[in-house]
Structures are given as structure tokens and as C-alpha cells.
Enzyme design. Structure first.
Site, PDB file in Angstrom:
ATOM      1  N   SER A 148      52.610  44.289  29.200  1.00 41.73           N
ATOM      2  CA  SER A 148      53.217  43.475  28.176  1.00 41.73           C
ATOM      3  C   SER A 148      52.378  42.580  27.389  1.00 41.73           C
ATOM      4  CB  SER A 148      53.867  42.233  29.182  1.00 41.73           C
ATOM      5  OG  SER A 148      53.257  41.812  30.187  1.00 41.73           O
ATOM      6  N   CYS A 154      32.434  14.147  48.419  1.00 37.05           N
ATOM      7  CA  CYS A 154      33.292  14.221  47.137  1.00 37.05           C
ATOM      8  C   CYS A 154      32.421  13.838  45.966  1.00 37.05           C
ATOM      9  CB  CYS A 154      34.565  13.446  47.268  1.00 37.05           C
ATOM     10  SG  CYS A 154      35.465  13.743  48.741  1.00 37.05           S
ATOM     11  N   LYS A 167      31.373  23.606  46.485  1.00 32.79           N
ATOM     12  CA  LYS A 167      30.807  23.094  47.567  1.00 32.79           C
ATOM     13  C   LYS A 167      31.887  22.724  48.677  1.00 32.79           C
ATOM     14  CE  LYS A 167      30.087  18.628  48.027  1.00 32.79           C
ATOM     15  NZ  LYS A 167      31.213  18.302  48.684  1.00 32.79           N
TER      16      LYS A 167
HETATM   17  N1  3NM Z   1      52.259  49.630  37.616  1.00 34.01           N
HETATM   18  P1  3NM Z   1      51.955  44.134  32.821  1.00 34.01           P
HETATM   19  S1  3NM Z   1      51.953  47.175  37.836  1.00 34.01           S
HETATM   20  C1  3NM Z   1      53.029  49.935  35.439  1.00 34.01           C
HETATM   21  O1  3NM Z   1      50.919  48.096  40.147  1.00 34.01           O
HETATM   22  C2  3NM Z   1      52.663  49.068  36.509  1.00 34.01           C
HETATM   23  O2  3NM Z   1      50.984  50.162  40.171  1.00 34.01           O
HETATM   24  C3  3NM Z   1      51.666  48.499  38.392  1.00 34.01           C
HETATM   25  O3  3NM Z   1      52.558  45.376  33.618  1.00 34.01           O
HETATM   26  C4  3NM Z   1      51.078  48.776  39.934  1.00 34.01           C
HETATM   27  O4  3NM Z   1      50.409  44.557  32.157  1.00 34.01           O
HETATM   28  C5  3NM Z   1      52.519  47.758  36.363  1.00 34.01           C
HETATM   29  O5  3NM Z   1      52.892  43.789  31.860  1.00 34.01           O
HETATM   30  C6  3NM Z   1      52.918  46.692  35.244  1.00 34.01           C
HETATM   31  O6  3NM Z   1      51.661  43.210  33.900  1.00 34.01           O
HETATM   32  C7  3NM Z   1      51.965  46.166  34.370  1.00 34.01           C
END
Ligand code: 3NM
Ligand code: MG
Length: 534
Positions: free
Chosen positions: A210, A460, A374
Site C-alpha cells: 500500500s 525519573c 534506562k
Molecule cells: N503478505 P502493506 S502481509 C501480501 O504477512 C502480504 O505474508 C503478507 O501490504 C504476509 O505493505 C501482505 O500494504 C500485505 O502493508 C502487505
């Protein structure tokens, strides 16, 4: 061919309405190729075979113009019909051995894996590369089996490295939720040497859907990603660590001299220390920051971080009173400071005490890069677990106070350095003796006073102090941390020695006075931390 492939920016296509919309896939891929994607996988889960082949042929033509390999998801028959460079096979697709028989040795075969076992089998069956995922949850593929995060991917890389032979040669890409805002961090964190001299197996590329296909300008998106992949992230500017520090007088003298200079830098630069901290210590932390010469701002609203991160200061994320809203605010600020290259101190207060805090910690570790983490022994143990270490002890932290040490100094130094090496940052474990390491150089510092354990917020406010030093002395994060510890703890010793200090109550104002006075003296060259270092 298979061994020379550049996997660095691996485009996976998507033809769905949600991502591609009404645009033409061929055009989008052509633009992505112009932007610099180095390999393309045609992934289309719904078209008929005839349409698949016809689209794949057009994609192949585009890819060839750029000398970029085209792979087909799942469909060995389509790859054969098109004559493209290979296939990518999921766990439910054709067996790699059978695909190899059909495609021959010259074609590229990739496999999706999400565990060490799947990786082992895919390599054994002859995969050229592994698509390791799912890194982060993604809208693009909602039925992913398992979100394994950076730690899960590291585990597989480490297995491949150690298994040797074909396993160490197999190429790897990670997939799931990679985009311009996290790509540098992901690559940085996946490079995790186990020892100072080792050259670990690292990821060969990032596979993206995407963040390229779903953008308005796929060419611009690809070229931006390519630029990010090739450049050093802003948070990783500092030097590579080079040696273990043995107890060597000369080196300690040099270190102390550097600490003096760092103190002077805090005074002259008066860096911003942006604290997102808990309710208990806000006022005290602001006073400590002022006393050491820094400029405090206590701002817990994440939206402000984009502006504040531009001011050359550092951020402290202290999860002492964590809430769901607070967590969202931290994440926004972490993103802003990582983008600006401003240092971040993570103080995982009471991280092991409740499941909410453990979960918050792993969310934060997943959300960004921390220049320094830390905590007391128990907190750092929790960080170790969240970072993927397996530790024998499973005892829960009871409160936020640290309690007695369960480990020898050597064991603590070992653990701290291993976490730092893995996270590629500086880790500080506080205690009667503090241990601080960047994974290669490890120091133990025994300054301080028991009264620090009898007042609230000493841990802190040490985090606040460290943040100002990181901002003022960016050339070496470890030296900055050492200087901050010396300033803080030596001031405590002088304060406790004052005649009017009778206990923790009178100690606090004397401590602030001493932070102020001693820092001033050192920065003016009238004193040196050296004479009081233990
Ligand atoms: N395979 P985007 S995750 C095609 O985990 C695909 O095997 C995956 O899409 C797997 O870059 C995925 O938009 C989609 O997050 C990755
Ligand atoms: Mg499949």
C-alpha cells in the site's frame, strides 16, 4: 540470476478497489519502476487465468525496460506462460520442490514464512528468498496468520545465520505495514549483531504494497522509499562502537575529561528537555533540569511534539502513570522525534509490575527507536523480555522501587550490553552500581548516595538529566550518559555530606543546589568529575 537480484525495494501489487482504486495497474507499476523499485511481484487473488496472463505479460514488458525481475504470486502456470523470472509461494501454494521441478534452477522462487520452522523447511526445499511476515498488522492483508514484529523477524534471521550453509545464503525481505515512516527504523533494528565483531545476517529488502500502490504518486513514493533505505536514519547518526573498555586508568581519565566537556556543553547549549512524565515527578524533574542547566518543558500532549522536536532538544518518555491516551501521545511524540533525529530516553517505570505496563512497553518498543533505555534491574529485565530475550526469572516486579539485585555485576553488565547490542542503542541499568553500555563499551559506575533511594523520582530525574546530555553531546551517546550519571550522582554525594542534611527531606533541596553548583564549577573548568569517580 537468482543470486544477483536486488531485493531492496520489493513491490507487491494489489488490484483491489481499496488500494489500486480505479487506476490502471500497469501504469502504477510503470511509475513505481521509474521511482526505483528493484523487484516486482504480481499478486492478484481474483482475476481469471487469461486475464492474469495478459496483465502479467504487460507487467513483464515494463519490468524488462528497467531490468527488474517480475515474479508471480502463487501461479507457477502463469509464470511459465509469461516466461517471467519466477514465483512467490505462500504456505498454502504449490510445494517449492514441485515448483522448482517445473520452473528449473534459473528461476527465482520465493516463499512466505512466519516462523523459524517454516523458514527451515523453505530453505531445505530450495527457496531463493524468504518473504518474512507479518511484520506489522496491515489493512492490505487482513487474514495474516501472525504478527511477529521486529523481534519475530530477528529470530528468523538469527536462525538462518546460525544454521549456516544454504540458510545463511538465502535472501530475505520483510512484509506487512512497511511504509516511509518506519522503513529506516525497521531496517536499522533488524541489523542486530550478537557480538561486537560479528557481521549478522540482515534483511535484504522490504516488501511493500500500500505504501506504493495505494499512494497518489507511486513514482514519488518509490523514490522516497529508495532514498530512505539507502540513507542513515537521523537517529543513528552517532558512531559505531569499537571496543570493550577494560578497567584501564588511561581510558577512564579520557572518559572523565569527555564528561567534563559534556557538562560544559549542557551549560552552554541549555538544551530543551521535553518530558512526558508521570504525575509524581513533574515538578521535581523540571527543577532538576533547570539545575543542571537545561530548559525543561513538561508537555504530555503528543500533538505538540512535532514543533518541540524541531528545537534541538531531547524527549523523555516516562511511562510511570501510563494510560491509553498517554500511550497514544507517547507514540506521536516518538514518531516526531525519530523523524527530527532528536534523542529519546525511554524510562519504562514499573514496566514489569502489571500486564498493562508490559503491553505498553512492547507497544512503545514497536513504535520507535530509543537512543537510551534506562531502568532499574527489574525494569531492564522486562525490557530484555520485550526485546526477545528468554530469561529464566519470571518473577513479577512488585512495585516501582527496585529492590535487591538478583545478579552479579558481571551478569548485569552482560545483560545490559546484549540488549544495547540488539536494540542498537544505549541501555542504563541503575542500582547501587549503575551499568551502562552501548553493546560494545560497558561501564560500571558506583557513585551516588543511599538518600537517592529514599526520595521519589530520583530515577525519573536521572532520565531527565540523561536526556539533556544526549541533546548537548550527540557525538557519543554512551559518553553523554556517563557524564549525566556522574553529574547526578556526584552531586548527590556532596549534598548528603552537607551538615544541614539530616535525611531525605533536607537532602532534596541540597541535592538541587549541588546539581546546580557542581555543574557550574565543572563547566567553568574549576572542577572535574574525575576526582570523585568511583
Ligand atoms: N503478505 P502493506 S502481509 C501480501 O504477512 C502480504 O505474508 C503478507 O501490504 C504476509 O505493505 C501482505 O500494504 C500485505 O502493508 C502487505
Ligand atoms: Mg498464496
Amino acid at each position: 540470476m537468482a543470486s544477483q537480484v536486488d531485493y531492496s525495494l520489493y513491490l507487491v501489487t494489489d488490484s483491489t478497489e481499496a488500494i489500486l482504486g480505479s487506476r490502471d495497474l500497469i501504469e502504477v507499476v510503470a511509475q513505481a519502476l521509474q521511482g526505483g523499485v528493484t523487484i516486482v511481484q504480481y499478486r492478484d487473488k481474483s482475476s481469471d487465468t487469461g486475464a492474469l496472463i495478459s496483465t502479467a505479460k504487460k507487467l513483464h514488458e515494463e519490468c524488462r525496460k528497467h531490468n527488474v525481475p517480475l515474479l508471480i504470486n502463487d501461479r507457477v502456470d502463469v509464470a511459465l506462460a509469461v516466461g517471467c523470472e519466477g514465483v512467490h509461494l505462500g504456505q498454502d501454494d504449490m510445494n517449492i520442490v514441485e515448483a522448482r521441478r517445473l520452473l528449473g534452477d534459473k528461476k527465482i522462487i520465493g516463499a512466505t514464512v512466519s516462523s523459524v520452522e517454516e523458514a527451515r523447511i523453505a530453505v531445505e526445499r530450495g527457496a531463493d528468498y524468504l518473504g518474512i511476515g507479518t511484520l506489522y498488522a496491515t489493512q492490505t492483508k487482513k487474514n495474516t496468520k501472525e504478527i511477529i514484529g521486529v523481534n519475530g523477524i530477528r529470530r528468523i534471521l538469527r536462525y538462518l545465520d546460525e544454521a549456516g550453509g544454504k540458510s545463511s545464503d538465502v535472501k530475505t525481505v520483510c512484509i506487512g505495514g512497511v511504509n516511509a515512516s518506519n522503513v529506516q527504523r525497521v531496517i536499522h533494528q533488524l541489523y542486530a549483531p550478537r557480538s561486537p565483531s560479528s557481521k549478522p545476517k540482515t534483511i535484504d529488502g522490504v516488501a511493500i504494497v500500500s505504501a506504493i500502490v495505494g499512494t497518489k504518486d507511486p513514482k514519488e513514493a518509490s523514490s522516497n522509499l529508495q532514498k530512505l533505505i539507502k540513507s542513515t536514519p537521523p537517529f543513528a547518526k552517532s558512531t559505531d562502537p569499537v571496543f570493550w573498555l577494560e578497567k584501564n586508568e588511561d581510558e577512564i581519565a579520557a572518559l572523565v575529561k569527555t564528561a567534563d566537556r559534556a557538562t560544559a556543553a549542557v551549560h552552554s547549549k541549555s538544551p530543551l528537555s521535553h518530558n512526558m512524565t508521570n504525575l509524581v515527578v513533574q515538578n521535581f524533574a523540571a527543577n532538576v533540569a533547570l539545575a543542571i542547566g537545561a530548559s525543561p518543558i513538561m508537555a504530555n500532549y503528543g500533538e505538540e511534539a512535532a514543533d518541540l522536536s524541531q528545537l534541538g532538544g531531547a524527549l523523555v518518555v516516562n511511562m510511570g502513570t501510563v494510560t491509553p491516551e498517554g500511550l497514544l501521545n507517547y507514540k506521536k511524540a516518538i514518531t516526531a522525534y525519530n523523524a527530527a533525529g532528536g534523542p529519546i530516553v525511554l524510562d519504562p517505570v514499573g514496566a514489569g509490575a502489571t500486564s498493562v505496563r508490559r503491553d505498553a512497553l512492547s507497544q512503545l518498543l514497536g513504535a520507535g527507536y530509543f537512543d537510551l533505555i534506562k531502568g532499574n534491574e527489574r525494569e531492564i529485565m522486562t525490557v530484555a523480555r520485550a526485546s526477545g530475550f528468554t530469561l529464566d526469572d519470571s518473577s513479577q516486579q512488585r512495585g516501582v522501587d527496585s529492590g535487591d539485585s538478583m545478579f552479579s555485576l558481571e551478569q548485569r553488565a552482560y545483560l545490559v550490553s546484549k540488549i544495547a547490542l540488539r536494540e542498537r542503542n544505549v541501555v542504563l541499568m541503575t542500582g547501587a552500581t549503575d551499568v551502562v553500555s552501548d553493546g560494545v563499551r560497558t561501564y560500571a559506575i558506583s557513585n551516588g548516595h543511599a538518600f537517592l533511594g529514599k526520595i521519589t523520582g530520583s530515577g525519573c530525574t536521572l532520565g531527565t538529566t540523561v536526556s539533556a546530555y544526549l541533546a548537548a553531546w550527540p557525538q557519543d551517546k554512551l559518553h553523554a550518559a556517563v557524564a549525566a550519571i556522574l553529574h547526578f550522582e556526584i552531586a548527590a554525594e556532596y549534598a548528603a555530606k552537607r551538615e544541614d542534611v539530616k535525611g531525605p527531606g533536607t537532602f532534596v533541596p541540597a541535592f538541587i543546589d549541588n546539581l546546580f553548583a557542581r555543574g557550574g564549577l565543572v563547566s567553568e573548568g574549576k572542577e572535574s568529575w574525575g576526582k570523585d569517580v568511583k
